[in-house]
Write an enzyme that holds these catalytic residues in place. Structure first.
Site: not given
Ligand code: IMP
Ligand code: MG
Length: 174
Positions: A38, A93, A125, A146, A153, A159
């Site tokens: 990502g 990230e 977020k 989302f 993605d 992407r």
């Molecule tokens: P976390 O562990 O919940 O903070 O997740 C982070 C990962 O979730 C990111 O690196 C993304 O790959 C994925 N992710 C979270 N929200 C989104 C979104 O709105 N679109 C796409 N990927 C997301």
């Molecule tokens: Mg990611």
């Protein structure tokens, strides 16, 4: 798809973060570590806005859960290839959502004894946070929608979109 962040605004935010990093580490070198896949667009644009001696490395993680939500179980599937001891590390990230992925990665990278460890997240977020972690450099705080594009993605697609868009029909694609 509805555009949330057009490419011009993304470029401005990336340039701002590049300036912040350049100022914060003036006279020093940095290692940019991108979280595949990502962060690939963000890292490549950000790197060109950092006027410092810089190197790249990449890590990859897999997190279990649905296509739109990580279940909190994060597994490292590709580690760094260089030594991070005494280095200024910037973990790059795409998005900080629940925070579970970055918490896992931060703990893992701290074990390498870097001189500094900072987090640059293009998107944040905050309403979704399940783990107490914040990014040092943030492009945009966004609502709990989302989003795809600019590296982000849904099931590996979108992407390559140049703008960050809200995925339509969010309810039906779970
Ligand atoms: P976390 O562990 O919940 O903070 O997740 C982070 C990962 O979730 C990111 O690196 C993304 O790959 C994925 N992710 C979270 N929200 C989104 C979104 O709105 N679109 C796409 N990927 C997301
Ligand atoms: Mg990611």
């Amino acid at each position: 798809m509805q555009i949330l962040l057009p490419r011009e605004e993304i470029a401005e935010a990336v340039a701002r973060i590049g300036k912040e990093i350049t100022a914060d580490f003036a006279g020093q070198s940095v290692v940019l570590i991108g979280v595949l896949k990502g962060a690939c667009m963000f890292l490549s644009d950000l790197a060109r806005q950092i006027e410092l001696d810089a190197t790249f490395d990449f890590i990859a993680v897999r997190s279990y859960g649905t296509k739109k939500e990580s279940a909190g179980e994060v597994q490292l599937i590709k580690d760094v290839t260089s030594s991070l001891r005494d280095q200024n590390v910037i973990l790059v990230e795409d998005i900080l959502d629940t925070g579970l992925t970055l918490t896992f990665l931060k703990n893992m990278l701290m074990a390498h004894h870097p001189r500094a460890l900072k987090i640059a997240a293009l998107l944040d977020k905050p309403s979704r946070r399940a783990s107490t972690i914040d990014a040092d450099y943030v492009g945009f705080q966004i609502p709990d929608r989302f989003v795809v594009g600019y590296g982000l993605d849904f099931a590996e697609r979108y992407r390559n979109l140049a703008d960050i868009c809200v995925l339509e029909n969010e309810a039906v694609v779970e």
